[in-house]
Design a protein around this motif. Sequence first.
Motif, PDB file in Angstrom:
ATOM      1  N   LEU A   6       0.814  -1.221   0.000  1.00  0.00           N
ATOM      2  CA  LEU A   6       0.000   0.000   0.000  1.00  0.00           C
ATOM      3  C   LEU A   6       0.843   1.264   0.000  1.00  0.00           C
ATOM      4  O   LEU A   6       0.532   2.232  -0.694  1.00  0.00           O
ATOM      5  N   ARG A   7       1.911   1.279   0.786  1.00  0.00           N
ATOM      6  CA  ARG A   7       2.712   2.497   0.916  1.00  0.00           C
ATOM      7  C   ARG A   7       3.618   2.736  -0.297  1.00  0.00           C
ATOM      8  O   ARG A   7       4.246   3.793  -0.386  1.00  0.00           O
ATOM      9  N   LEU A   8       3.683   1.763  -1.233  1.00  0.00           N
ATOM     10  CA  LEU A   8       4.564   1.880  -2.386  1.00  0.00           C
ATOM     11  C   LEU A   8       3.834   2.228  -3.675  1.00  0.00           C
ATOM     12  O   LEU A   8       4.483   2.501  -4.687  1.00  0.00           O
ATOM     13  N   LEU A   9       2.501   2.224  -3.647  1.00  0.00           N
ATOM     14  CA  LEU A   9       1.727   2.312  -4.882  1.00  0.00           C
ATOM     15  C   LEU A   9       1.273   3.734  -5.161  1.00  0.00           C
ATOM     16  O   LEU A   9       1.149   4.571  -4.251  1.00  0.00           O
ATOM     17  N   THR A  10       0.984   3.972  -6.430  1.00  0.00           N
ATOM     18  CA  THR A  10       0.388   5.234  -6.851  1.00  0.00           C
ATOM     19  C   THR A  10      -1.125   5.155  -6.693  1.00  0.00           C
ATOM     20  O   THR A  10      -1.683   4.090  -6.369  1.00  0.00           O
ATOM     21  N   LEU A  11      -1.798   6.267  -6.935  1.00  0.00           N
ATOM     22  CA  LEU A  11      -3.254   6.296  -6.755  1.00  0.00           C
ATOM     23  C   LEU A  11      -3.967   5.316  -7.684  1.00  0.00           C
ATOM     24  O   LEU A  11      -4.836   4.552  -7.208  1.00  0.00           O
ATOM     25  N   PRO A  12      -3.665   5.256  -8.984  1.00  0.00           N
ATOM     26  CA  PRO A  12      -4.333   4.249  -9.822  1.00  0.00           C
ATOM     27  C   PRO A  12      -4.039   2.819  -9.376  1.00  0.00           C
ATOM     28  O   PRO A  12      -4.923   1.957  -9.420  1.00  0.00           O
ATOM     29  N   GLN A  13      -2.793   2.567  -8.963  1.00  0.00           N
ATOM     30  CA  GLN A  13      -2.461   1.229  -8.492  1.00  0.00           C
ATOM     31  C   GLN A  13      -3.201   0.893  -7.198  1.00  0.00           C
ATOM     32  O   GLN A  13      -3.640  -0.247  -6.994  1.00  0.00           O
ATOM     33  N   LEU A  14      -3.345   1.882  -6.317  1.00  0.00           N
ATOM     34  CA  LEU A  14      -4.116   1.669  -5.085  1.00  0.00           C
ATOM     35  C   LEU A  14      -5.555   1.311  -5.401  1.00  0.00           C
ATOM     36  O   LEU A  14      -6.149   0.424  -4.769  1.00  0.00           O
ATOM     37  N   GLN A  15      -6.159   2.005  -6.344  1.00  0.00           N
ATOM     38  CA  GLN A  15      -7.540   1.699  -6.721  1.00  0.00           C
ATOM     39  C   GLN A  15      -7.655   0.284  -7.269  1.00  0.00           C
ATOM     40  O   GLN A  15      -8.621  -0.433  -6.984  1.00  0.00           O
ATOM     41  N   GLN A  16      -6.662  -0.136  -8.034  1.00  0.00           N
ATOM     42  CA  GLN A  16      -6.688  -1.499  -8.570  1.00  0.00           C
ATOM     43  C   GLN A  16      -6.578  -2.530  -7.455  1.00  0.00           C
ATOM     44  O   GLN A  16      -7.296  -3.540  -7.449  1.00  0.00           O
ATOM     45  N   VAL A  17      -5.704  -2.285  -6.512  1.00  0.00           N
ATOM     46  CA  VAL A  17      -5.472  -3.260  -5.444  1.00  0.00           C
ATOM     47  C   VAL A  17      -6.644  -3.305  -4.465  1.00  0.00           C
ATOM     48  O   VAL A  17      -7.142  -4.382  -4.107  1.00  0.00           O
ATOM     49  N   LEU A  18      -7.110  -2.145  -4.037  1.00  0.00           N
ATOM     50  CA  LEU A  18      -8.140  -2.089  -3.000  1.00  0.00           C
ATOM     51  C   LEU A  18      -9.512  -2.521  -3.514  1.00  0.00           C
ATOM     52  O   LEU A  18     -10.397  -2.819  -2.710  1.00  0.00           O
ATOM     53  N   SER A  19      -9.705  -2.538  -4.795  1.00  0.00           N
ATOM     54  CA  SER A  19     -10.980  -2.993  -5.342  1.00  0.00           C
ATOM     55  C   SER A  19     -10.867  -4.357  -5.993  1.00  0.00           C
ATOM     56  O   SER A  19     -11.779  -4.775  -6.703  1.00  0.00           O
ATOM     57  N   GLY A  20      -9.758  -5.053  -5.756  1.00  0.00           N
ATOM     58  CA  GLY A  20      -9.519  -6.326  -6.403  1.00  0.00           C
ATOM     59  C   GLY A  20      -9.949  -7.510  -5.571  1.00  0.00           C
ATOM     60  O   GLY A  20     -10.497  -7.400  -4.468  1.00  0.00           O
ATOM     61  N   GLU A  21      -9.644  -8.683  -6.102  1.00  0.00           N
ATOM     62  CA  GLU A  21     -10.068  -9.933  -5.486  1.00  0.00           C
ATOM     63  C   GLU A  21      -9.313 -10.212  -4.190  1.00  0.00           C
ATOM     64  O   GLU A  21      -9.874 -10.781  -3.247  1.00  0.00           O
ATOM     65  N   VAL A  22      -8.053  -9.815  -4.119  1.00  0.00           N
ATOM     66  CA  VAL A  22      -7.289 -10.048  -2.889  1.00  0.00           C
ATOM     67  C   VAL A  22      -7.913  -9.295  -1.721  1.00  0.00           C
ATOM     68  O   VAL A  22      -8.075  -9.829  -0.622  1.00  0.00           O
TER      69      VAL A  22
END
Length: 1273
Positions: free
Chosen positions: A329-345
């Motif tokens: 989380l602390r390494l990602l950009t805003l688009p990457q955060l949106q991808q991760v936080l709304s993903g299957e994991v």
Amino acid sequence: MLLWCSVQNSHGMATTTHADMGEIDNEPLRPKVVDAKGILKQNREFLDFFWDIAKPEQEIRLKAIEDLIQYLKKSEKPDELKYTLKRLVDGLSHTREAARPGFSLALAQVLSVFEEIQLQTALGYIKEKHDLQKVKKKLIRNAAFGNFFGVLSLSQSGRLTKEPPVVLECVQLLQSLAQYREHLKDLPRKTMVDILSETTEEVFEEALLGALQSDLSSAFSTPEQLQLLLVAMQRFPGVLKPKKLKKLLGSSTVVTQDNIPKLIEVLKMAARSVKKDRLLPAVALDLLQVALKEDCFELFWREVVVNGLLSDQSGPSNYMCYRLLGSALRLLTLPQLQQVLSGEVMRQYGEHVVSTQLPDRFRFAPEMETFGYPVVPSFWKVVQYLEPSVLQSYVDWLKDMFSHPQLESCLDFSTRRQQENQESGVQNEHCVFRLRKWIIPRLTSIIENNQVKKDEDLVMDVARFVLFHSFFVAKKSTPDIPETESILSIPLDEKTRSVIANSFFGLLQHLNHYRPTQGDASEVPTQNEKRVPGVTADGTLWIYCLVQYADVLLSQTKYVQCAQPFTPQQKESWDSMLTSVKALQKKAKKAQTVETAAFQQLFLLVGIYLFRAGEETVDLMQDLQNCLEKAQAKKAKKKKKATGAEEVEGEPQWVEVMVDILLSLLSQPSRFVRQVCRTVFAGICPHVTQRALDAILDVLDPHKDEEESAVMVTDEKDEGKKRKGDKQEDDDDDDNQEEHEEESESSDKDSDDDEALEEEDDDEEVEEDEENVDQNFRLQLMKVLQGQNALATEGDDSEDEDLDDEAMMKLDGSISALFAEQKKRIQAKKDEKERFRKEKALVRDYKIKVLDLVEVFLAKQSESPLVLGIIEPLLSVIETGMSSDTNQQEQDFLRKTADIFRNQLCRAKRYCKNVEDMQEDLHDMMERVLTRAQRLSDSSVSLYFFSASLYLVKVLRGGVSTAATAEGKEEGEEDSSSAQQGAAMGSVDVERVTSLFKGALRSFMTRRKSALSGAMFIDLFTRFPVLCVRLLDTAVEYITDGVRQHQQGQACAVVLRGLQTKEVRQLMTDAQWVELCERTLGQVAESLSSITGYKIKVVQEKVVKALELCQFLVKNIHQQKLSVNLEPLKEVLQPMNQLEGFRRTGQLEDTYWSVMKHFGILKPKTERAKKTADEQAQQSAPKKKKGFLPETKRRKNRKKPAALEGKEPPAQGEGGAAGEAGAGETGKKKKYKNKKRKQQAGGKEPGQAPLKKVKVQPAAKPKKKKQKQGGDT
């Protein structure tokens, strides 16, 4: 000394044979000592360092390493430094695992401090000492660890990077250790990574790149090799360029589509390797960072994490995904955060955490606690660190998501049970409900969190939003009402609106005490200005601001409509409320009073409740208007000096109606209403009448019919619906919205205890009902069977004939109908019991809230005569509650009642002191409570009644100072004693009260099972010396006449406390005091003369109390030189120390000798030292142990005499025992014993015992000294 130690360790103990006179006949020659390691040249202090380094305790090891470094610095001896190097290298392969890290750390420190030691030399010695090719097979493990810890020491010394050749050799040595994975696991690879992280790019390119060529090329084989490559890529990007990677891996980047399967397998291996450690492997985080640098994060996350690891459905792989999520989380950009936080994991992680409650929530990944709960809690700490603009954006997002739910951008964390309960057809609606139910607490928590920096505009914005959606619906958009500009895309249902309304009243409760935060300087008052809670910056009540907003909404019928439209009566009540509030505000500007503020707040509260319970609130509003009119009329009459007798007789006063309104409002399930009722009642307390107070006490009366308190169960349906709704909506997002609806902690309790209580209370009734039901059902069943000729009767010969199919079908239908009817009856009874249980729980909860009013009244009007009317009702509640089996809610009610009675009433510093018109009534009440205290069976309940009687005595006495009155009495004024005592008791009828307490004292002393206790009368004697003087003679009487030993002992304690009271002595003449002392001594002597022993505990307690009383009397008589004969008491006391059990307790013995000391008799000194010596002498004599062989059958000890083993030789008469002891001590060492037997095969026979009795004292002393010194080495 050291020579002896070396020989002993190498060759065992020397063997000697002794003659009869103790001389040594012969002794084997000792081998030549070879000091190959130079131990003999070192001193003891220096050697101890290495012993301590090998110890398992970490603190000792660290201290030894520090001391060793300091010692070497001071000594500056090359031979000691050389010995240290060799000794530490030897210890790297120590057989004890805990010792290896100690030697490794010590070697690293020595190499770091003493740079004259060449690393090449140290490494060469390590290879030579722990050569894996020459070591024995069973020592391969130790040798492998020796090599590993040796390289680790060189790495930790900080000098390794300065010598590239040594770095290369270390890496090559670690590569050779990789084949011993069963012993070292992945430690060599990790050490190589550590070395790379400290190596310069130049050294890596020149020395290490060639050696690591094979490891880097096979990076996709093991996690360690992959991590080696990843660390090298991050550490030396100038060396491992894309072209170089192309040669090594076949691709210029690590994260490629072709490498995905290899990466997945390597990460699975890494996940399994840390299964027990429960942490994120370093290779996974390094791969994530490399993917970010290569701009392949989306590919890595989608293919490796989601499609690879997460789909594996294995615990270690899934947990690695969760840990990667938190670390990324602390390494990602805003688009990457949106991808991760709304993903299957994130979805699977949220479902896992939501379905697992604390403390096991993060059992799979303890470090995830630092990343936080995936569902944003109601009180989110992050909010308090947001800037005002960001906070406003967060609020706007919540409001927009509430109005236009975007389910596709949200993750739904549901438990399995929630998913099973959701029907496919209504799943979308259910998700919208849960989303809105999640949003509202987040909005209100921003206001309720005092740490959040916010201004009044934001507070009002949120409050208006919640109010609007609680009771109103937008028809059209208008800029005048911002809440209408965003019309709901999905309308609110009643269930959601009810949840929002509950949150709104919880928000009102907070606003009622709201103060501005330190974040807004414009709202913070100056240092000398005091900010009133619950008001805005201009002094307006927050609730009034919201009422004004609601009035605007009601007037804008074109754009807004009420969710439940007002009837004409409700609209009229609303308008009258606004008119009354404005009138009260005008009066408050002239002169603000507590009464005016109470009326104003109550009007606003009832007005808000028009939106929730309109029909019921209309009547309350009318009653409130009448109260206000009567209160204003009464004030006008007071101004005209009119009396209250002009009022219509029988018509309730305004304060009585106000109390009825408050009692009605307390039935509402709202903490805010409860708080407002407390505030309002505190304002009208000075006007409360006896009838108003009786209305409150009638609710608490346990003997009243519950039908009279029907107002308490009016909300049962709403409460049931609310609980049912909460049960169906088992949301795990920690909303806790019930905190805003429930009035007290007791109402939040589970109903399991209540159900159990009802079952216990109605056990017999249920059994009788079941018997009747079963009997009736049996009769009905027999009738059905007989009607279908399916039941044989007397004289019926057709037993073997069966029913045809048609008759059987008809019979089945009749039986099914009968059982269905029976099932309905059983269910109806269960429903009736459940309804009764809920009503009873609501009644108890209501009574708990009504107790608030009693508590407020006692705090505000403690000096009012009306307080005295509260005593008996509270005692009735306590008695009833104590005598019945209670559940948790009933216990809370009882505990609160008892606390109010004890602390707010009996122990109050301020109390009613003007009771001239109530003397007779108070004396009658005292008689009632004191009589009841004697008749009770429970001592804990009796204590409250007795305390009530003492409180009444205090009230009747008033503020008269007993001590001052007593000190004014001059000596010789015996006739005025009784008069002064009467003056000291104020309005107390001393004779009557004395008679009452004397009867209670006699009851306690003459009844075997009395609820009274001695502590009660001790309290009486301490607080009221006048009554103590009159009751002392009675108490003295029962020192001997008490019905049991316990009562006699308590009589002594009561009399002692009375005699110790200073005021009691001042209230008595000298002659009375002497007479009392003589009589008391006589009673105590008579009581003690009947003692025959101290075996029973109650007798011990009685004697201790009697002796304490004796001690006080004898000491007092001696000090005041009173003419009292003490000889009879002395004669009784003297033989008491000879009775059986005298020394059973130390307190009894000490108290006895303290009394006898006043007679000049001191406690005899016991000769403990002499007796102890005799006992030790007796104990030293040998005792024959059971199960041991006799001396003639026992194998004799053929070893050397005990004198040579460091023991004193036995005496002539104790030789046998000493020999046995010596044989017992050495017989456990079987190997040594067998060896000695072989050496002494030609010795004496076993029967030659006299050899063991020979004294060999001269030879024993030097041997003993040597052994003692050698044993410490």
